[in-house]
Design a protein around this motif. Structure first.
Motif, PDB file in Angstrom:
ATOM      1  N   GLU A  14      -6.823  -2.462   2.365  1.00 50.41           N
ATOM      2  CA  GLU A  14      -7.663  -1.840   1.970  1.00 50.41           C
ATOM      3  C   GLU A  14      -7.274  -0.425   1.500  1.00 50.41           C
ATOM      4  OE1 GLU A  14     -11.894   0.426   2.883  1.00 50.41           O
ATOM      5  OE2 GLU A  14     -10.968  -0.781   4.546  1.00 50.41           O
ATOM      6  N   ALA A  20      -9.293  -4.211  -2.421  1.00 54.51           N
ATOM      7  CA  ALA A  20      -8.705  -4.985  -1.369  1.00 54.51           C
ATOM      8  C   ALA A  20      -8.141  -6.035  -1.586  1.00 54.51           C
ATOM      9  CB  ALA A  20     -10.055  -5.349  -0.519  1.00 54.51           C
ATOM     10  N   ASP A  22      -6.838  -9.381   0.648  1.00 54.90           N
ATOM     11  CA  ASP A  22      -7.039  -9.908   1.731  1.00 54.90           C
ATOM     12  C   ASP A  22      -6.024 -11.283   1.875  1.00 54.90           C
ATOM     13  OD1 ASP A  22      -8.992  -8.403   2.742  1.00 54.90           O
ATOM     14  OD2 ASP A  22     -10.431  -9.626   1.843  1.00 54.90           O
TER      15      ASP A  22
END
Length: 68
Positions: A14, A20, A22
């Motif tokens: 983050e 972000a 992931d």
């Protein structure tokens, strides 16, 4: 932040600006001596381990990083 320990691993990141990442792969780590223009550590990340291009993030951009 000890970014070098994430090299070769999948992580969730983050950033302070709201981005972000992931389940991205940390392809390479560079210390501040390899980044004289920024004078800070960085990591190069790829969406998948065998991708050809990715993103470079500097330590000042990363709000949190955790192993997946």
């Amino acid at each position: 932040m000890e970014l070098e320990r994430f090299e070769g691993s999948y992580v969730n990141i983050e950033c302070f600006d709201g981005r972000a990442f992931d389940h991205w792969y940390v392809y390479a780590y560079s210390d501040k001596y390899d980044n004289p223009d920024k004078d800070e550590d960085s990591i190069d990340i790829l969406k998948e381990e065998d991708d050809n291009s990715g993103v470079t993030l500097f330590s000042s951009e990363i709000k949190s990083i955790v192993f997946v």
